[in-house]
Design a protein around this motif. Structure first.
Motif, PDB file in Angstrom:
ATOM      1  N   THR A 639       1.324   0.240  10.541  1.00 10.18           N
ATOM      2  CA  THR A 639       2.043  -0.270   9.482  1.00 10.18           C
ATOM      3  C   THR A 639       2.018   0.675   8.478  1.00 10.18           C
ATOM      4  N   CYS A 640       2.737   0.661   7.398  1.00 11.83           N
ATOM      5  CA  CYS A 640       2.684   1.462   6.226  1.00 11.83           C
ATOM      6  C   CYS A 640       2.039   0.725   5.179  1.00 11.83           C
ATOM      7  N   VAL A 641       1.755   1.440   3.965  1.00  6.03           N
ATOM      8  CA  VAL A 641       1.115   0.450   2.961  1.00  6.03           C
ATOM      9  C   VAL A 641       1.866  -0.412   2.397  1.00  6.03           C
ATOM     10  N   GLY A 642       3.319  -0.603   2.565  1.00  6.89           N
ATOM     11  CA  GLY A 642       3.977  -1.793   2.151  1.00  6.89           C
ATOM     12  C   GLY A 642       3.983  -1.969   0.577  1.00  6.89           C
ATOM     13  N   SER A 643       4.429  -3.119   0.227  1.00  3.20           N
ATOM     14  CA  SER A 643       4.468  -3.252  -1.222  1.00  3.20           C
ATOM     15  C   SER A 643       3.315  -3.451  -2.066  1.00  3.20           C
ATOM     16  N   ASP A 644       2.010  -3.531  -1.488  1.00  5.19           N
ATOM     17  CA  ASP A 644       0.859  -3.602  -2.205  1.00  5.19           C
ATOM     18  C   ASP A 644       0.514  -2.344  -3.245  1.00  5.19           C
ATOM     19  N   PHE A 645       0.702  -1.225  -2.482  1.00 10.72           N
ATOM     20  CA  PHE A 645       0.613  -0.040  -3.412  1.00 10.72           C
ATOM     21  C   PHE A 645       1.803   0.856  -3.371  1.00 10.72           C
ATOM     22  N   CYS A 646       2.625   0.901  -2.386  1.00 14.77           N
ATOM     23  CA  CYS A 646       3.695   1.888  -2.232  1.00 14.77           C
ATOM     24  C   CYS A 646       4.706   1.631  -3.455  1.00 14.77           C
ATOM     25  N   ARG A 647       5.301   2.376  -4.200  1.00 15.84           N
ATOM     26  CA  ARG A 647       6.335   1.960  -5.406  1.00 15.84           C
ATOM     27  C   ARG A 647       7.585   1.948  -4.784  1.00 15.84           C
ATOM     28  N   PHE A 648       7.740   2.111  -3.564  1.00 16.54           N
ATOM     29  CA  PHE A 648       9.134   1.864  -2.603  1.00 16.54           C
ATOM     30  C   PHE A 648       9.086   0.664  -1.826  1.00 16.54           C
ATOM     31  N   GLY A 649       7.896   0.173  -1.598  1.00 10.43           N
ATOM     32  CA  GLY A 649       7.889  -0.730  -0.413  1.00 10.43           C
ATOM     33  C   GLY A 649       8.551  -2.134  -1.300  1.00 10.43           C
TER      34      GLY A 649
END
Lengths: 820, 109
Positions: A639-649
């Protein structure tokens, strides 16, 4: 006493047939008659002779010495006028009578001259300056005459006419090609391909081409000065070459009361119908209503004839040829086989056209089999197409692969062009020479050669090339590998039949499958792992687990390394960890002196170099579940960091990845299942190239891709569907994985499975439930999920005696005192 | 003393209880300084071969077997357990006489 064999015709068919008879040690006294006062030459090469790229010496197949050496009496320049079947005698135009026991008619064809005014001269055959293009004498005369003249017209836009036009350019300045039909090579090509060829001939070669051109008159009083067309057009010229087609030489047969229709009618043994001692072969023969004007069928006919006439194989039968040609027509690549146009609406037609380059490719597929193909301007795929056409081979799901080399250097080289020491299998270091060696040692199946040499047994990317080399080396005598369709090599059944039989007899252990389903009951080591996987999938907790059916990795729940140690990869769901977890791993690594600690591609931590006997203790200290980094099973969800931290997620990829792993952890299958969830289409988690990849897109939606790969094989997954909730992703993931588990072949990854079934069909089943099996798939995967047990809990008591005992002298083994 | 001389001089060596090797699996033993892999075939009989794969040193006792061959776990080369001959172009492995005597594994003739 040897029998008297008389052969009428000393062309390619007659001479080749005699060669085949000699090769079978046929006991015959051979007498041959030929119209032309020469040995036997390669008529196909006359174009090259005309084009100046071949010499007369170079085109002879059998010179006069050959006849002498083989005790053959050659009557070159003697024409046989009649055959007396009753007396078994042939009469020559020199007054000779030659008796025979067996007779072969191989009279070939003559050049056909259309009825054009002025084409003939009452005294000297053709008008001065008019030539046919059939024999060595024709060619010589044409060359001699053309040298002193300026402008030529070639009548006939078939293969021969095109070759003549190209060849004449070598001797004079201007060539015009006239073709009576609507497009060039109309026997082999469809209109589109024909017009593409016309453009290339005109633009690249500078030959004027006129189609729909009916030549009505040859102009000129004592020598040719031009030709006149049906519409009144006059084309000035001083040379005319007639290449309007050929007709079989059947006169002598007809005059001798042998059956002649379009050609001399023969049976499957090449005997003239109703005659036991008279054969016919080559262009003059009509077999099952077909006439052949190419050499390949002729070679086949000659072999059958020779087998039969020598008694080597009285059952030898010629059953007709599939016609394919691959050649340079006037310097332009052309290949054609089978149908030139689709015959029914159901025929699958694939066309690629690039007029600027003069490239045209068309293939016609019926019921999954190649029934026609046309290539103009690019023959690189011709060999493969001809093979697929001849043998009715299965075709790649990606039809484009038939027309283009897509990816992979393995697809490009022709076996014949490779040096012997060229490395074919880059994993196991197997050369072309080694593969050919295995073939010449008697191995005639692709699977057999792979077993013997280990070629293609690594990553598998070179398998197609190995197959082509084996086919090439075996000279078309490759035997079908019966095992190719079996689920495992040791049980002779494809997967559906195997599963049906397992259910019918309620076979719940691997040994019971061998005992019941293999004739003779022979067990097979290489089949055990695949069967164990299948049975576990089918019976879940009813499966009778015989430990010896497991590969070592599955016996001790670690991945065996090159030194016999194992790797330990604890589960780290979605690649998310914590300081506490890291601390624990660090402590364990130190305590056990783990030689290497490494991050894996699946976002986990690998402890490498752990001896087998230490595995249970390490698991106990880690107290984490197995990450299954060793099995043919569900591996990880990257997975990627997703919406929790990423400003693009745009979606919570980490949470979904963890949820997926939590549910489907440890799920066994026919191959590894690597997943990923990425929080936006930037694809940091590489979801597009996973067995199943989920991509969050704006609007709270998730795309599900299946069949991706980024290993030895690179493939972007196909979009299965787009859904609105994480729950749907989880449900469809289980359903797809279960469908894959039930239907994929052993070790068939999704990147092969998905294209084989077709993404549309998979979508029908998995998403749309067109087959009504969705509920069953959901239930089956749920059962498997419920049956999950962390294998690393199997540590307090070994499952079998000595389960974790070392197998190499890395540490002290049971020391057995030797007593004398 | 090497194993081969001990075997040729008709020595008998008890390796341990038969129950130590589950059916269809193999275990390693060190005998007179040599490591040998002993397999307990599903047909009940025993086979003994040199324990180290001549290809790249893989542990043959960890390999899968049937009643004929052992397959090395590292690169899947296969050897005939009765003759030691490779089925995939590798050098042969040594084969030793072994049998079950009651509950015991006995190496030697």
């Amino acid at each position: 006493m040897s029998q008297r064999l008389v052969v009428i015709g000393n062309g390619m068919a007659g001479a080749r047939t005699v060669e085949e008879i000699l090769a079978r040690n046929g006991d015959f006294t051979v007498t041959m008659f030929g119209d032309e006062p020469y040995g036997n030459y390669n008529r196909i090469m006359l174009s090259n002779l005309l084009a100046g790229v071949e010499t007369e010496d170079g085109i002879f197949l059998n010179d006069l010495a050959w006849y002498q050496e083989n005790g053959i009496t050659l009557n070159a320049g003697v024409k046989i006028q009649r055959i007396d079947k009753a007396r078994k005698v042939v009469f020559g135009d020199d007054g000779s009578e030659t008796p025979y026991d067996k007779l072969i008619i191989a009279t070939g064809s003559y050049a056909w001259t259309p009825p054009i005014k002025g084409i003939h001269h009452p005294k000297r055959g053709y008008h001065q300056g008019v030539f046919a293009f059939r024999t060595l004498d024709d060619t010589r005369a044409m060359i001699r005459y053309a040298r002193d003249h300026e402008r030529a017209v070639v009548i006939g836009g078939g293969l021969l006419g095109l070759e003549a036009a190209r060849g004449l350019q070598n001797h004079l300045n201007h060539v015009t090609l006239l073709h009576a039909m609507g497009h060039l090579m109309n026997t082999q090509l469809d209109a589109k391909a024909g017009s593409m060829l016309k453009d290339s001939i005109e633009n690249k070669l500078g030959i004027d081409v006129i189609v729909d051109a009916m030549t009505s008159e040859i102009l000129g009083k004592d020598r040719v000065t031009g030709v006149k067309l049906g519409d009144g057009t006059v084309i000035e010229c001083d040379v005319v070459v007639v290449a309007a087609g050929i007709r079989p030489n059947t006169q002598v047969a007809a005059d001798s009361e042998l059956p002649v229709e379009r050609g001399i009618v023969v049976d499957d043994q090449m005997r003239v119908r109703g005659e036991s001692d008279v054969y016919a072969v080559g262009e003059c023969a009509q077999h099952r209503g077909e006439m052949y004007g190419l050499v390949a069928p002729l070679w086949d006919q000659a072999k059958v004839l020779a087998d039969h006439i020598t008694g080597r194989d009285l059952d030898a039968a010629y059953t007709g040829s599939k016609i394919s040609t691959k050649l340079k027509v006037a310097g332009i690549d052309v290949a054609s086989m089978g149908l030139k146009e689709p015959a029914t609406d159901e025929d699958e037609v694939i066309v690629y056209s690039e007029p600027r380059k003069g490239v045209y490719k068309q293939i016609i597929i019926r019921d999954g089999v190649l029934v026609g193909a046309t290539l103009v301007g690019d023959n690189r795929k011709a060999a493969g197409l001809i093979q697929a056409f001849d043998r009715g081979m299965a075709l790649p799901e990606e039809r484009a692969e038939l027309l283009f080399d897509i990816g992979g250097p393995a697809g490009e080289v022709a076996p014949a062009d490779m040096p012997d020491d060229a490395q074919v299998c880059n994993c196991n270091g197997v050369s072309k020479g080694a593969i050919c060696g295995a073939v010449s040692a008697g191995c005639k199946t692709v699977g057999g050669v792979m077993d013997k040499t280990r070629a293609g047994k690594g990553c598998g990317t070179c398998k197609p090339l190995v197959q082509r080399i084996v086919e090439w080396a075996a000279g078309g005598e490759v035997e079908e590998d019966p095992a190719a369709s079996w689920y495992v090599p040791g049980v002779p059944m494809p997967k559906p039949e195997l599963m049906a039989a397992i259910r019918k007899y309620e076979l719940k252990s691997v040994s019971s499958v061998f005992d019941k389903l293999v004739p003779g009951g022979e067990h097979d080591a290489k089949s055990k792992m695949g069967l164990a996987s299948l049975l576990k999938m089918m019976w879940a907790d009813e499966y009778v687990d015989e430990r010896d059916a497991r590969f070592i990795n599955d016996r001790v729940h670690g991945n065996i390394q090159r030194d016999g140690t194992f790797s330990v990869v604890p589960q780290m769901k979605g690649g998310v960890t914590s300081p506490a977890q890291l601390r624990k791993i660090a402590d364990v690594a130190e305590k056990y002196d783990v030689p290497m600690v490494k991050l894996t591609g699946g976002q986990r931590i690998d402890l490498l170099g752990v001896p087998k006997e230490k595995l249970p203790a390490i698991w106990a200290d880690l107290d984490m579940p197995s990450g299954y980094a060793y099995a043919k099973s569900f591996r990880t969800v990257k997975t990627c960091v997703g919406s929790d931290f990423c400003r693009f997620g745009v979606g919570d990829s980490t949470a979904l990845g963890i949820a997926l792993e939590e549910r489907y952890q440890g799920l066994e299958g026919p191959g590894k299942m690597k997943l990923a969830v990425t929080g936006c289409p930037r694809n940091c988690a590489e979801a597009y190239c996973k067995d199943l990849g989920v991509v969050a897109i704006d609007g709270g939606k998730w795309e599900i891709y299946v069949g991706g790969a980024a290993g030895a094989h690179i493939r972007k997954g196909d979009l299965l569907t787009t859904v609105g909730t994480a729950e749907e992703v989880i449900r469809l993931t289980g359903r797809f994985l279960q469908y894959y588990r039930e239907n994929a072949n052993w070790l068939e990854r999704t990147y092969t499975f998905v294209p084989r079934i077709g993404i549309d069909r998979i979508r029908e089943i998995v998403v749309d439930d067109a087959d009504g099996v969705a509920a069953d798939l959901d239930a089956a995967v749920e059962e498997a999920v419920q049956a999950y047990k962390d294998p690393w809990k199997e540590r307090a008591e070994p499952a079998t005696p000595g389960q974790f005992r070392t197998s190499l002298p890395l540490t002290v083994l049971p020391q057995v005192p030797v007593r004398s | 003393m090497t194993l081969s001389t001990s075997a040729s001089s008709n020595t008998r060596t008890v390796l341990g209880p038969l129950a130590d090797i589950p059916p269809g699996e193999g275990r390693s033993y060190v005998v007179g300084g040599e490591t040998i892999a002993v397999f307990h075939l599903r047909d009940g009989s025993l086979r003994a071969v040199s324990a180290v794969c001549p290809h790249k040193g893989g542990p043959l006792a960890d390999g899968q077997i049937d009643n004929r061959v052992v397959v090395c776990p590292l690169h899947l080369n296969a050897w005939d357990l009765a003759t030691g001959c490779s089925q995939s172009g590798q050098p042969p492995i040594d084969v030793y006489p072994v049998r079950a005597d009651g509950d015991l594994i006995v190496l030697g003739d």
